[in-house]
Design an enzyme around this catalytic site. Structure first.
Site, PDB file in Angstrom:
ATOM      1  N   LYS A 233      59.168  26.532  -0.972  1.00  0.00           N
ATOM      2  CA  LYS A 233      58.959  25.599  -2.075  1.00  0.00           C
ATOM      3  C   LYS A 233      59.376  26.228  -3.403  1.00  0.00           C
ATOM      4  CE  LYS A 233      57.303  22.040   0.196  1.00  0.00           C
ATOM      5  NZ  LYS A 233      55.895  21.617   0.169  1.00  0.00           N
ATOM      6  N   ARG A 273      53.482  24.953   8.128  1.00  0.00           N
ATOM      7  CA  ARG A 273      54.786  24.301   8.320  1.00  0.00           C
ATOM      8  C   ARG A 273      55.839  25.193   7.667  1.00  0.00           C
ATOM      9  NH1 ARG A 273      58.154  20.853   5.450  1.00  0.00           N
ATOM     10  NH2 ARG A 273      59.196  19.202   6.660  1.00  0.00           N
TER      11      ARG A 273
END
Length: 295
Positions: A233, A273
């Site tokens: 991210k 994830r």
């Protein structure tokens, strides 16, 4: 911090038995079947290449392959259901035919329903039920786990919605409001998984507090399985002080993701994830935890 010997990983009801019996945090491998995802867009648009990559993720130790056909990066172009279906259904069917547990990453009930028919065993809704009013009635009618993610908006509007006082408290409150609404719509509480929505309607100064060990320990006590999706991210390219990271690269972000996986495992979160599976699998396999299925 929760110590490994005290940790219990809580699994949602409805998982395939071979997963619900695993006494550890699960690893969910990311498979983006998109042209514009931020780290791997366009790599697996061909269905056969996507299926092969999914098989590779499993060979590296992924427990679930999360197939997504629409990019959720900030500013991504929205697509229609038919486009999304054309990207994901053949891939879901191909992986499921190999006996691989597949999650469908979508905010659309039509895509979720078709993917479940094709063999998916879990629905990962990045909109938290806000993207499609038919999603919760669908989830109330099926018997699979449902990941409900914290999100305040979509696309370019997300940054304008990133206003928090106490980010952990507000994310928890808003998630539980959605949980109450989902249950009222008939969704089975024992099948719900929560996701704090790292990177969604949040800037780096909001994401970093959410991945502190103390925050993850708190999430583990929310009474639901929790999925952490922090891999690669944007906030990982920024230090907690707010300074840009000079050595920002996918390798650096992958290494930081492994560190966050270690925290998630220590807290007993249900799953992580991730894009790069092997190093994260090594972390979860080295943990000492117990598992239980939601009552």
């Amino acid at each position: 911090m929760v110590t490994d010997s005290a940790v219990v990983v809580r699994h949602p009801k409805g998982l395939p038995a071979e997963l619900s019996q695993l006494p550890r945090t699960l690893v969910v491998g990311v498979l983006n079947v998109t042209p514009d995802s931020f780290s791997d867009g366009g790599h697996y648009l061909d269905p056969q290449q996507a299926i092969e990559h999914g098989l590779e993720l499993v060979s590296q130790g992924a427990d679930i392959v999360d197939v997504g056909g629409e990019s959720t990066r900030p500013g991504a172009t929205a697509i229609d259901s038919e486009t999304e279906l054309s990207r994901v259904i053949e891939v879901v069917m191909g992986l499921a035919s190999e006996g691989i547990p597949v999650s469908i990453d979508t905010r659309r009930s039509q895509v979720a329903e078709r993917a479940l028919e094709a063999g998916a065993v879990l629905v990962n809704d990045v909109s938290g039920g806000r993207g499609d009013g038919a999603m919760w009635p669908l989830m109330a009618s099926v018997h699979v786990p449902y990941v409900l993610m914290h999100n305040r908006g979509e696309g370019a509007s997300q940054d304008s919605l990133a206003n928090y006082g106490d980010v952990l408290a507000e994310v928890k409150r808003e998630l539980f409001e959605q949980v109450e609404a989902a249950i009222a719509a008939g969704v089975d509480e024992s099948r719900i998984v929560l996701d704090p929505g790292i990177g969604f309607a949040k800037r780096a100064e909001h994401n970093w507090p959410l991945v502190h060990q103390s925050a993850l320990d708190d999430m583990a006590l929310w009474g639901f399985p929790v999925l952490l999706g922090a891999s690669r991210k944007r906030f990982l390219g920024v230090h907690e002080t707010g300074e840009p990271r000079i050595d920002d690269s996918m390798d650096t972000r992958d290494a930081l993701t492994v560190e966050l996986t270690q925290r998630a495992v220590s807290s007993g979160l249900w799953a992580v994830r991730v894009h790069r599976v092997e190093a994260n699998v090594a972390v979860v396999n080295s943990s000492r935890v117990r598992s239980e299925e939601a009552p």
